[in-house]
Write a protein that holds these residues in place. Structure first.
Motif, mmCIF file in Angstrom:
data_model
loop_
_atom_site.group_PDB
_atom_site.id
_atom_site.type_symbol
_atom_site.label_atom_id
_atom_site.label_comp_id
_atom_site.label_asym_id
_atom_site.label_seq_id
_atom_site.Cartn_x
_atom_site.Cartn_y
_atom_site.Cartn_z
ATOM 1 N N UNK A 13 0.858 -1.186 0.000
ATOM 2 C CA UNK A 13 0.000 0.000 0.000
ATOM 3 C C UNK A 13 0.898 1.240 0.000
ATOM 4 N N UNK A 14 0.518 2.306 -0.731
ATOM 5 C CA UNK A 14 1.347 3.513 -0.784
ATOM 6 C C UNK A 14 1.675 4.103 0.594
ATOM 7 N N UNK A 15 0.754 4.004 1.536
ATOM 8 C CA UNK A 15 1.013 4.506 2.885
ATOM 9 C C UNK A 15 2.133 3.721 3.549
ATOM 10 N N UNK A 16 2.147 2.414 3.347
ATOM 11 C CA UNK A 16 3.189 1.567 3.922
ATOM 12 C C UNK A 16 4.522 1.854 3.223
ATOM 13 N N UNK A 17 4.489 2.039 1.919
ATOM 14 C CA UNK A 17 5.705 2.374 1.188
ATOM 15 C C UNK A 17 6.308 3.673 1.709
ATOM 16 N N UNK A 18 5.473 4.685 1.927
ATOM 17 C CA UNK A 18 5.940 5.966 2.445
ATOM 18 C C UNK A 18 6.508 5.810 3.853
ATOM 19 N N UNK A 19 5.813 5.066 4.699
ATOM 20 C CA UNK A 19 6.281 4.844 6.061
ATOM 21 C C UNK A 19 7.632 4.128 6.054
ATOM 22 N N UNK A 20 7.777 3.104 5.222
ATOM 23 C CA UNK A 20 9.050 2.393 5.132
ATOM 24 C C UNK A 20 10.173 3.316 4.647
ATOM 25 N N UNK A 49 10.105 -6.095 8.999
ATOM 26 C CA UNK A 49 9.779 -7.229 8.126
ATOM 27 C C UNK A 49 8.273 -7.490 8.003
ATOM 28 N N UNK A 50 7.534 -7.240 9.066
ATOM 29 C CA UNK A 50 6.074 -7.430 8.994
ATOM 30 C C UNK A 50 5.445 -6.439 8.006
ATOM 31 N N UNK A 51 5.919 -5.197 8.039
ATOM 32 C CA UNK A 51 5.413 -4.207 7.079
ATOM 33 C C UNK A 51 5.764 -4.625 5.655
ATOM 34 N N UNK A 52 7.001 -5.059 5.466
ATOM 35 C CA UNK A 52 7.456 -5.456 4.131
ATOM 36 C C UNK A 52 6.726 -6.681 3.607
ATOM 37 N N UNK A 53 6.222 -7.507 4.508
ATOM 38 C CA UNK A 53 5.507 -8.703 4.067
ATOM 39 C C UNK A 53 4.046 -8.423 3.731
#
Length: 89
Positions: A13-20, A49-53
């Motif tokens: 998700x774009x939000x997760x990409x931005x957070x990472x 790793x949980x976010x990346x998965x």
């Protein structure tokens, strides 16, 4: 239907990409590894790793991570500023 042996990296998700990306930028500035960031920010060494998965964090989790980064960034900025000498005798 059979699935391929190789794991296909799912689109985050774009939000997760931005957070990472924000986490990565902070980690590079602070010089800490992924596990230590997760422990310090979320008390979870597997947080990144949980976010990346593909795990989608809740809004309060995102806010908590950003607050952690902002607090630590401000603390480093304040401590690295030179002290000003007063011209008053």
């Amino acid at each position: 239907m059979s699935y391929p042996q190789q794991m296909v990296k799912q689109k985050l998700h774009p939000t997760v990409q931005l957070l990472l990306a924000e986490i990565e930028a902070y980690r590079n500035r602070a010089g800490i590894d992924r596990t230590n960031f997760g422990i310090q920010a979320m008390h979870d060494g597997n947080f990144i790793p949980r976010l990346e998965s593909g795990r989608q964090p809740k809004y309060h989790t995102i806010d908590r991570v950003r607050a952690f980064i902002n607090k630590r960034t401000k603390a480093v900025t304040r401590s690295s500023q030179p002290t000003r000498k007063s011209n008053v005798l």
